[in-house]
Design an enzyme around this catalytic site. Structure first.
Site, short mmCIF file in Angstrom:
data_model
loop_
_atom_site.label_atom_id
_atom_site.label_comp_id
_atom_site.label_asym_id
_atom_site.label_seq_id
_atom_site.Cartn_x
_atom_site.Cartn_y
_atom_site.Cartn_z
N CYS A 114 47.48 -40.06 -4.41
CA CYS A 114 46.35 -39.15 -4.19
C CYS A 114 45.15 -39.82 -3.52
O CYS A 114 44.25 -39.14 -3.04
CB CYS A 114 45.92 -38.53 -5.52
SG CYS A 114 47.29 -37.73 -6.36
N HIS A 255 38.92 -35.70 -5.10
CA HIS A 255 40.34 -35.33 -5.15
C HIS A 255 40.50 -34.18 -6.14
O HIS A 255 39.94 -34.21 -7.24
CB HIS A 255 41.16 -36.54 -5.59
CG HIS A 255 42.57 -36.20 -5.93
ND1 HIS A 255 43.37 -35.43 -5.11
CD2 HIS A 255 43.34 -36.53 -7.01
CE1 HIS A 255 44.56 -35.30 -5.67
NE2 HIS A 255 44.57 -35.95 -6.83
N ASN A 285 46.98 -29.55 -7.03
CA ASN A 285 46.87 -30.94 -6.61
C ASN A 285 47.83 -31.18 -5.45
O ASN A 285 49.05 -31.14 -5.62
CB ASN A 285 47.22 -31.84 -7.81
CG ASN A 285 47.10 -33.31 -7.51
OD1 ASN A 285 47.00 -33.72 -6.36
ND2 ASN A 285 47.13 -34.12 -8.55
O1 UT7 Z 1 46.35 -36.66 -9.02
C1 UT7 Z 1 46.71 -37.87 -9.59
C2 UT7 Z 1 46.14 -38.09 -10.91
N1 UT7 Z 1 46.55 -37.05 -11.83
C3 UT7 Z 1 45.69 -36.60 -12.69
O2 UT7 Z 1 44.57 -37.01 -12.62
C4 UT7 Z 1 46.18 -35.67 -13.75
C5 UT7 Z 1 45.52 -36.04 -15.03
N2 UT7 Z 1 45.96 -35.30 -16.19
C6 UT7 Z 1 45.72 -34.00 -16.40
O3 UT7 Z 1 45.25 -33.30 -15.55
C7 UT7 Z 1 45.99 -33.45 -17.80
O4 UT7 Z 1 46.28 -34.53 -18.64
C8 UT7 Z 1 47.11 -32.40 -17.88
C9 UT7 Z 1 46.66 -31.10 -17.26
C10 UT7 Z 1 48.36 -32.91 -17.17
C11 UT7 Z 1 47.46 -32.13 -19.34
O5 UT7 Z 1 46.29 -31.71 -20.05
P1 UT7 Z 1 45.87 -32.40 -21.44
O6 UT7 Z 1 44.68 -31.68 -21.91
O7 UT7 Z 1 45.75 -33.87 -21.21
O8 UT7 Z 1 47.09 -32.05 -22.37
P2 UT7 Z 1 48.08 -33.03 -23.17
O9 UT7 Z 1 49.00 -33.74 -22.23
O10 UT7 Z 1 47.28 -33.87 -24.11
O11 UT7 Z 1 48.92 -31.98 -24.02
C12 UT7 Z 1 48.32 -31.16 -25.02
C13 UT7 Z 1 49.35 -30.16 -25.50
C14 UT7 Z 1 50.68 -30.80 -25.87
O12 UT7 Z 1 51.20 -30.09 -26.97
P3 UT7 Z 1 51.07 -30.67 -28.46
O13 UT7 Z 1 51.75 -32.01 -28.44
O14 UT7 Z 1 49.60 -30.77 -28.72
O15 UT7 Z 1 51.75 -29.65 -29.29
C15 UT7 Z 1 51.55 -30.55 -24.65
O16 UT7 Z 1 52.92 -30.51 -24.95
O17 UT7 Z 1 49.63 -29.23 -24.45
C16 UT7 Z 1 51.06 -29.18 -24.24
N3 UT7 Z 1 51.30 -28.88 -22.83
C17 UT7 Z 1 51.36 -27.61 -22.38
N4 UT7 Z 1 51.24 -26.42 -22.97
C18 UT7 Z 1 51.37 -25.33 -22.21
C19 UT7 Z 1 51.48 -29.74 -21.82
N5 UT7 Z 1 51.66 -29.06 -20.67
C20 UT7 Z 1 51.61 -27.74 -20.99
C21 UT7 Z 1 51.73 -26.56 -20.25
N6 UT7 Z 1 51.59 -25.37 -20.89
N7 UT7 Z 1 51.93 -26.56 -18.91
#
Ligand code: UT7
Length: 332
Positions: A114, A255, A285
């Site tokens: 990215c 980004h 993204n």
């Molecule tokens: O471009 C290059 C760099 N990339 C980035 O900068 C991306 C950085 N990361 C992010 O944008 C975020 O971390 C995400 C959007 C990918 C995820 O958001 P988050 O708030 O960090 O969620 P998390 O990974 O901590 O997950 C929280 C919960 C989990 O469930 P439990 O374990 O709490 O029951 C996940 O399984 O959300 C769940 N989850 C979802 N639920 C519904 C993860 N993805 C999804 C989904 N829909 N698509």
């Protein structure tokens, strides 16, 4: 001494749109979750016979036309991509050069995920300032749908396809010059965001390699935290190094990975709403294409004027990061 001017911008997004609602029928997710956690509402997806080079060519044609530079005066093409037409070779930049009808041009790809657009901007600047090249076409182009696992809700909701391009040209006028670019990387964080299969680092006979091909895998939450920390530090440093503050920036172009990351960094810089360019809702993204696509959006909306200062800021797999202070300097 020659300086490097950011002369023009162009972008292209494929026609087909994939909405959050459609994704909610493909994996266990909802429009509400995606909107709240990422700010993304939809992303564009290239058709099967539309390659990364095709997206890049469409963006490049606009940038070239808007620059006023003749095709035969372009002496280098650099493409930033993690979803090239072909694994290893030929480079997507050489394919783009042929599709544009360019001969005798230096052409190569770089891989900085990215942060790719900030990296190729710094390479173009260095070649121009050294006097080795005069008119460099830089292109961020991605068909991320080709390396996305549409059974993984942690990644497939984030990524989209598209391309953005810019002409970077030599000038004698220091007022037109790109002011500064910072780039960095820390391979200790390589496993946060990677395509683990398909390269020399993966076993050729492993089942995983066969099943997963080159799909992206991400430790999203850890990546999120490192992104906010690294980006905030990096943009503060580039501003301080150049005796500038957030108030001197007309357009902050981060980004477009996640609205929450953009807000956290924007708040740390005390950016006002009108300064921050946001396209994450409609493109998701698009990795190396995301910054030039965002610049193109404000250009086409008539919001980017000659002389206005942009602060670019990116973060991605590697991990890599970078920022740039860039006045928009179309040919007068
Ligand atoms: O471009 C290059 C760099 N990339 C980035 O900068 C991306 C950085 N990361 C992010 O944008 C975020 O971390 C995400 C959007 C990918 C995820 O958001 P988050 O708030 O960090 O969620 P998390 O990974 O901590 O997950 C929280 C919960 C989990 O469930 P439990 O374990 O709490 O029951 C996940 O399984 O959300 C769940 N989850 C979802 N639920 C519904 C993860 N993805 C999804 C989904 N829909 N698509």
């Amino acid at each position: 001494m020659a300086y490097a001017a950011f002369r023009s911008i162009g972008a292209y997004a494929p026609e087909k749109i994939l909405t959050n609602e459609e994704l909610s029928h493909m994996v266990d997710t909802t429009d509400e979750w995606i909107t709240k956690r990422t700010g993304i509402k939809e992303r564009h997806i290239a058709s099967e016979d539309e390659f990364t080079s095709d997206l890049g060519v469409k963006a490049a044609q606009k940038a070239i036309e808007r620059s006023g530079i003749a095709l035969e005066d372009i002496d280098m093409i650099i493409t930033a991509t993690i979803s090239p037409d072909y694994f290893c070779m030929p480079s997507t930049a050489t394919i783009i050069s042929a599709k544009l009808g360019l001969k005798n041009v230096t052409a190569f790809d770089i891989s900085a995920a990215c942060t790719g657009f900030v990296y190729i901007l710094s390479i173009a600047k260095a070649f121009i300032e050294s006097g080795m090249k005069k008119n460099v076409l830089i292109i961020g182009a991605e068909k991320l749908s080709s390396i996305t696992d549409y059974t993984d809700r942690g990644t497939c909701i984030l990524f989209g396809d598209g391309a953005g391009a810019a002409m970077i040209c030599a000038t004698d006028d220091k007022n037109e010059a790109i002011i500064d670019i910072h780039t960095g990387a820390d391979g200790e964080y390589a496993d946060l965001l990677m395509t683990p299969n398909g390269g020399s680092g993966s076993a050729h006979d492993s089942l995983e390699a066969e099943a997963g091909s080159c799909f992206m895998q991400m430790k999203g939450n850890e990546t999120f935290k490192v992104a906010v920390r690294t980006l905030t530090k990096d943009v503060k440093e580039i501003l301080a190094d150049n005796d500038l503050t957030g108030e001197d920036i007309v357009h902050f172009v981060p980004h477009q990975a996640n609205l929450r990351i953009i807000k956290a960094v924007g708040d740390a810089l005390k950016m006002k709403e009108g300064q921050v360019v946001l396209t994450v809702a409609k493109y998701g993204n698009t990795s190396g294409a995301s910054i030039p696509m965002a610049i193109n959006d404000i250009y086409e909306a008539g919001e980017l004027k000659a002389g206005e200062l942009m602060l670019l800021d990116a973060f991605g797999g590697g991990l890599t990061w970078g920022s740039a202070l860039v006045p928009f300097s179309p040919k007068s």
